[in-house]
Design an enzyme around this catalytic site. Structure first.
Site, short mmCIF file in Angstrom:
data_model
loop_
_atom_site.label_atom_id
_atom_site.label_comp_id
_atom_site.label_asym_id
_atom_site.label_seq_id
_atom_site.Cartn_x
_atom_site.Cartn_y
_atom_site.Cartn_z
CE LYS A 187 -1.65 1.62 4.07
NZ LYS A 187 -1.40 3.01 4.42
CG ASN A 188 2.30 2.70 3.52
OD1 ASN A 188 1.15 3.06 3.26
ND2 ASN A 188 2.70 2.44 4.75
NE ARG B 208 -1.31 12.24 8.07
CZ ARG B 208 -1.08 13.52 8.33
NH1 ARG B 208 -2.02 14.26 8.85
NH2 ARG B 208 0.10 14.03 8.09
CB CYS C 282 -4.81 10.75 11.61
SG CYS C 282 -3.26 9.91 11.70
NE ARG D 122 0.61 10.19 10.04
CZ ARG D 122 0.13 9.28 9.20
NH1 ARG D 122 -1.07 8.80 9.39
NH2 ARG D 122 0.85 8.87 8.18
N PRO D 123 1.93 16.54 11.28
CG PRO D 123 3.58 17.92 12.19
CD PRO D 123 2.88 16.62 12.39
CB VAL D 124 2.03 18.37 5.72
CG1 VAL D 124 1.25 17.07 5.67
CG2 VAL D 124 1.11 19.57 5.83
CG ASP D 125 6.51 20.54 9.95
OD1 ASP D 125 6.01 19.39 9.85
OD2 ASP D 125 7.40 20.81 10.77
CG LEU D 126 9.56 17.70 8.10
CD1 LEU D 126 10.29 16.39 8.33
CD2 LEU D 126 10.45 18.86 8.48
CG ASP E 124 3.33 1.43 9.30
OD1 ASP E 124 2.97 2.27 10.14
OD2 ASP E 124 3.50 1.70 8.09
CB ILE F 167 7.52 6.71 14.28
CG1 ILE F 167 8.74 5.79 14.11
CG2 ILE F 167 7.21 7.48 12.99
CD1 ILE F 167 10.01 6.46 13.63
NE ARG G 208 -7.34 4.30 5.64
CZ ARG G 208 -6.84 5.41 6.14
NH1 ARG G 208 -7.24 5.83 7.32
NH2 ARG G 208 -5.95 6.12 5.48
C1 EPZ Z 1 4.32 6.85 6.19
O1 EPZ Z 1 3.57 7.94 6.70
C2 EPZ Z 1 3.36 5.71 6.07
N1 EPZ Z 1 2.27 6.08 5.19
C3 EPZ Z 1 2.85 5.34 7.45
O2 EPZ Z 1 2.03 4.21 7.29
C4 EPZ Z 1 4.02 5.00 8.36
O3 EPZ Z 1 3.56 4.75 9.66
C5 EPZ Z 1 5.02 6.17 8.39
O4 EPZ Z 1 5.41 6.51 7.03
C6 EPZ Z 1 6.26 5.89 9.19
O5 EPZ Z 1 6.93 4.80 8.66
C7 EPZ Z 1 2.42 6.02 3.87
O6 EPZ Z 1 3.48 5.67 3.36
C8 EPZ Z 1 1.26 6.35 3.02
P1 EPZ Z 1 6.45 10.22 8.13
P2 EPZ Z 1 4.16 9.41 6.64
O7 EPZ Z 1 6.33 11.49 7.37
O8 EPZ Z 1 4.94 9.57 5.40
C9 EPZ Z 1 6.43 13.53 11.58
C10 EPZ Z 1 0.21 2.77 7.84
O9 EPZ Z 1 -0.34 2.23 8.81
N2 EPZ Z 1 6.30 14.54 10.50
O10 EPZ Z 1 7.63 9.35 7.88
O11 EPZ Z 1 3.03 10.34 6.91
C11 EPZ Z 1 5.20 12.65 11.71
O12 EPZ Z 1 4.19 13.27 12.48
C12 EPZ Z 1 0.84 4.08 8.02
O13 EPZ Z 1 0.27 2.27 6.71
C13 EPZ Z 1 6.37 15.88 10.81
O14 EPZ Z 1 6.51 16.29 11.97
O15 EPZ Z 1 5.12 9.36 7.90
C14 EPZ Z 1 5.80 11.41 12.34
O16 EPZ Z 1 5.90 11.61 13.73
C15 EPZ Z 1 0.27 5.03 8.95
N3 EPZ Z 1 6.26 16.78 9.77
C16 EPZ Z 1 7.20 11.33 11.74
O17 EPZ Z 1 7.47 12.63 11.24
C17 EPZ Z 1 6.10 16.39 8.46
O18 EPZ Z 1 6.01 17.26 7.58
C18 EPZ Z 1 7.37 10.34 10.58
O19 EPZ Z 1 6.31 10.52 9.65
C19 EPZ Z 1 6.07 15.02 8.18
C20 EPZ Z 1 6.15 14.10 9.20
#
Ligand code: EPZ
Length: 426
Positions: A22-23, A99, A123, A128-132, A313, A335, A405
């Site tokens: 999926k991811n 997301r 969520c 889970r912000p998107v600032d990065l 995960d 995480i 999902r």
């Molecule tokens: C991906 O989410 C996966 N989703 C998640 O899968 C997985 O848990 C996660 O990576 C970690 O491995 C998909 O690939 C679609 P991150 P993603 O950005 O990309 C913080 C599942 O069950 N962060 O690596 O959203 C964030 O809050 C799931 O399939 C910021 O602060 O994860 C987290 O604490 C759920 N700012 C950490 O970084 C940002 O702009 C890592 O998140 C982005 C992230």
């Protein structure tokens, strides 16, 4: 609303065919927006999140042609053609459901000079912000504005290559940056890039489309922007989280299952863990064989980390296994800040778990007891199913739409290897 009923105690034997990840599928689908030529994806799992992404792409004007797989675990084929885009807005209605919709931001701004994407809320598993993601697009020269719950990203004159240094690892931000930089002018270097196999898979697909990328799978990825990308065909890599989940299912229920269509290197950190727990793991030419005899699993401590560390995960599923192990296990979640929602549900089944901040202390019990439980998020749902396999009596997992999902026909795959499990339409 569907629910899953499990009667615990059956040992597992047989073969489970692992679906496409999926991811990986979700960012790969978003990548079709980068080109006006068709992107053909095979081994695409049939999942609610994949359908949501297809729906979002359709709303943006992408022609979506889907041929489902026929056998269990056989992926579908998507031909995604974004010949011309009908819009650049990803609505709240779809982003709030998933997301990963935010992954269209990078490709849209790179191809069309603009993206308007609903700001995803927090969520269940964390803020889970998107600032990065936004900092990366800004580094590439885009202007970012927040308006009425939407993020508007503009680069009417195109993006320009830049150095993007992430303060910590983010899979999604790396994916958005990788896609956007593929069409930027000049060179982009991503420092502290995520190294997950799904990132490598996306990069390989972009390369097949004509992108110039090096360093995939390392923390430093370099992209030399190109003017256009062309048609390509790419097979989605096997799902390492599904692989790990069924490996833990064999460990929790006992028995022997072969996981076909997957690869040992995708779960590198899990294999020593499975061995420490008392499970035998053997690489075969079709995938992996996982075997545990009647002896109770051992307790092992784990800490979640970005790849190649132990994946967040799989944390909930591992906890279900530790709930029946002999001894005490410390499970640290680094995480996400709120990813222990399965704990109260596992406790309803008799598990002995204490949470102290980001640490769950799990003292294994001889036998869990079946109970009605509530799925709270995708991976938590699968942990309750695993607990149900090991529990005495009947477990009913409610709200299985979370499971749909991200796990393709989970109950069918487990039933075929001997689990007493069925889906009920309540
Ligand atoms: C991906 O989410 C996966 N989703 C998640 O899968 C997985 O848990 C996660 O990576 C970690 O491995 C998909 O690939 C679609 P991150 P993603 O950005 O990309 C913080 C599942 O069950 N962060 O690596 O959203 C964030 O809050 C799931 O399939 C910021 O602060 O994860 C987290 O604490 C759920 N700012 C950490 O970084 C940002 O702009 C890592 O998140 C982005 C992230």
């Amino acid at each position: 609303m569907d629910r899953i009923r499990i009667r615990g105690g059956a040992r597992l034997k047989g073969e489970i065919s692992i679906s496409g990840a999926k991811n990986a599928a979700l960012p790969l689908m978003a990548a079709c927006l980068l080109s006006d030529a068709p992107l053909t994806l095979t081994n695409v799992p049939k999942l609610a999140d994949v359908q949501s992404m297809a729906e979002l792409l359709r709303q943006l004007g992408v022609a979506v042609d889907w041929t489902p797989g026929t056998a269990l675990g056989e992926g579908g084929r998507y031909v995604l053609t974004a010949a011309s885009l009908s819009g650049t807005t990803a609505d709240y209605d779809i982003v709030r459901k998933m997301r990963a919709s935010f992954l269209v931001a990078g490709p849209l701004v790179a191809r069309a000079g603009q993206a308007k994407v609903s700001l995803p809320g927090g969520c269940a598993i964390g803020a889970r912000p998107v600032d990065l993601h936004l900092k990366a697009l800004e580094a590439l020269g885009a202007a970012v504005q927040l308006e009425e719950g939407y993020v508007i990203v503009r680069a009417p004159k195109g993006l320009k290559g830049a150095r993007i240094a992430f303060p910590f690892v983010s899979a999604g931000a790396t994916e958005n940056a990788l896609m956007a930089a593929s069409l930027a002018k000049g060179e982009t270097v991503i420092e502290n890039a995520a190294r997950e196999p799904e990132i490598v898979d996306l990069g390989d697909c972009l390369i097949a489309m004509g992108a110039k990328i090096s360093g995939l799978g390392t923390s430093r990825v370099t992209i030399e922007g190109v003017d256009t990308l062309h048609a390509a065909e790419h097979a989605v890599l096997p799902d390492r989280i599904e692989t790990g989940t069924y490996a833990f299912a064999a460990a929790v229920a006992g028995g022997e299952i072969e996981l076909s269509g997957t690869r040992a290197d995708l779960i590198g950190s899990i294999i020593p863990l499975l061995q420490a727990v008392g499970t035998e793991v053997q690489e075969t030419n079709r995938g992996l064989k996982v075997h545990r005899n009647g002896v109770r699993p051992n307790s092992v401590d784990v800490e979640t980390e970005p790849f190649p560390g132990f994946p967040t995960d799989l944390q909930a599923q591992f906890m279900a296994l530790m709930a029946t192990a002999s001894g005490t296990s410390h499970i640290k979640e680094t995480i996400f800040e709120n990813r222990f929602m399965h704990v109260p549900e596992l406790k309803r089944m008799g598990a002995d778990i204490k949470v102290e901040g980001d640490m769950a202390i799990v003292t294994g019990v001889e036998r869990l007891k079946g109970a009605p439980v509530m799925a709270t998020d995708l991976r938590a749902s699968s942990s309750l199913v695993l607990a149900g396999l090991a529990a005495e009596g009947e477990t009913i997992v409610n709200r299985v739409y979370h499971l749909d999902r991200g796990f393709e026909r989970l109950e069918e795959k487990l039933r075929r290897v001997g689990a007493d499990i069925e889906r009920q339409n309540a």
